[in-house]
Enzyme design. Sequence first.
Site, PDB file in Angstrom:
ATOM      1  N   LYS A 183       0.813  -1.225   0.000  1.00 42.44           N
ATOM      2  CA  LYS A 183       0.000   0.000   0.000  1.00 42.44           C
ATOM      3  C   LYS A 183       0.844   1.272   0.000  1.00 42.44           C
ATOM      4  CE  LYS A 183      -4.468  -1.785   1.191  1.00 42.44           C
ATOM      5  NZ  LYS A 183      -5.482  -2.094   2.189  1.00 42.44           N
ATOM      6  N   ARG A 199      -3.795 -10.002   4.670  1.00 44.18           N
ATOM      7  CA  ARG A 199      -4.260  -9.989   3.267  1.00 44.18           C
ATOM      8  C   ARG A 199      -3.083  -9.526   2.416  1.00 44.18           C
ATOM      9  NH1 ARG A 199      -6.413  -6.585  -0.451  1.00 44.18           N
ATOM     10  NH2 ARG A 199      -8.060  -7.404  -1.760  1.00 44.18           N
TER      11      ARG A 199
HETATM   12  N1  HH2 Z   1      -7.600  -3.631   0.816  1.00 45.57           N
HETATM   13  C1  HH2 Z   1      -7.956  -3.622  -0.485  1.00 45.57           C
HETATM   14  C2  HH2 Z   1      -9.066  -4.355  -0.913  1.00 45.57           C
HETATM   15  N2  HH2 Z   1      -9.779  -5.107  -0.064  1.00 45.57           N
HETATM   16  N3  HH2 Z   1     -10.126  -5.952   2.121  1.00 45.57           N
HETATM   17  C3  HH2 Z   1      -9.783  -6.004   3.412  1.00 45.57           C
HETATM   18  N4  HH2 Z   1     -10.478  -6.769   4.268  1.00 45.57           N
HETATM   19  N5  HH2 Z   1      -8.724  -5.273   3.898  1.00 45.57           N
HETATM   20  C4  HH2 Z   1      -7.975  -4.479   3.096  1.00 45.57           C
HETATM   21  O1  HH2 Z   1      -7.038  -3.821   3.600  1.00 45.57           O
HETATM   22  C5  HH2 Z   1      -8.310  -4.393   1.702  1.00 45.57           C
HETATM   23  C6  HH2 Z   1      -9.426  -5.168   1.252  1.00 45.57           C
HETATM   24  C7  HH2 Z   1      -7.153  -2.837  -1.466  1.00 45.57           C
HETATM   25  O2  HH2 Z   1      -6.130  -3.606  -2.032  1.00 45.57           O
HETATM   26  P1  HH2 Z   1      -6.178  -4.372  -3.450  1.00 45.57           P
HETATM   27  O3  HH2 Z   1      -7.244  -5.429  -3.484  1.00 45.57           O
HETATM   28  O4  HH2 Z   1      -4.825  -4.888  -3.746  1.00 45.57           O
HETATM   29  O5  HH2 Z   1      -6.484  -3.253  -4.502  1.00 45.57           O
HETATM   30  P2  HH2 Z   1      -7.811  -2.785  -5.216  1.00 45.57           P
HETATM   31  O6  HH2 Z   1      -8.810  -2.429  -4.183  1.00 45.57           O
HETATM   32  O7  HH2 Z   1      -7.358  -1.613  -6.053  1.00 45.57           O
HETATM   33  O8  HH2 Z   1      -8.300  -3.931  -6.051  1.00 45.57           O
END
Ligand code: HH2
Length: 269
Positions: free
Chosen positions: A205, A239
Amino acid sequence: MGIVNVTPDSFSDGGEFLDPERAVAHGLRLAGEGADVLDIGGESTRPGAAEVSVEEELRRVVPVIEGLTEAGCTATISIDTSKAEVADRALAAGATMVNDVTALSDERMAAACVRGDASLVLMHMKGTPRTMQENPVYDDVVAEVREFLAEALERAIREGVPEEMIWLDPGIGFGKTVAHNLELIDRLGELRELGRPIVLGASRKRFIGEITGREVGERIGGTLAANVLGVARGAAMLRVHDVREAREALDVAEAIIGTRDWREPAVPR
Ligand code: HH2
């Protein structure tokens, strides 16, 4: 929890796994590397991300969940969605966990979890992905996140989700400055007082980039530091994008704090 983003626009791997076959292969690889849970997401929640229709989200995630199930994947399949309709269909296709980054903003979500006998992750976010990074302000970020999660937990239980199936997540990067993120990880133990296990999503992040000066694909060192300290402060699930590295860091960290017997070496995966 290994991340499988079936999106064109996720912040770190957008477009890489939009093709269902590639997404399934990626999920199986992460499971082989030691992921206990695979989190399948069809909508990016990065700051400013565009909203996705139910139909489009289903078109992205259902074939991936079916593909993983058909391939005999033994990891728990989690659906990363804030839409009850998507949760319903994902649970019917083989998912058994719902990861709702909006903590029940869809008022039909708890019922979908009950119907599908799913566990539920409730995450804190301030605002919406479109607006959340516009100067977020808190008096005490940990106290506010804790209060929000306590209320979400109470509501989920009231709506029939068994307490022992609920996980809580401070929502690193969701309406938080670098300082807020650091304080949340450092004081994660205060969220443990709510009595439910904590999920921590720090992987790659932006706060890590701001500290290390590294671009998104080069944040593994910073990610591992956040993960290991997160576990030391009480996180029960991480995660992550990079499962193998996270697993190895955890194996060593847990051997040090005594929650893992190092005399039984992990099988390299
Ligand atoms: N962060 C993201 C998405 N979903 N769910 C939980 N429970 N906790 C988190 O910190 C979290 C989440 C964001 O990361 P990512 O899926 O890599 O990116 P994007 O939302 O752009 O798909």
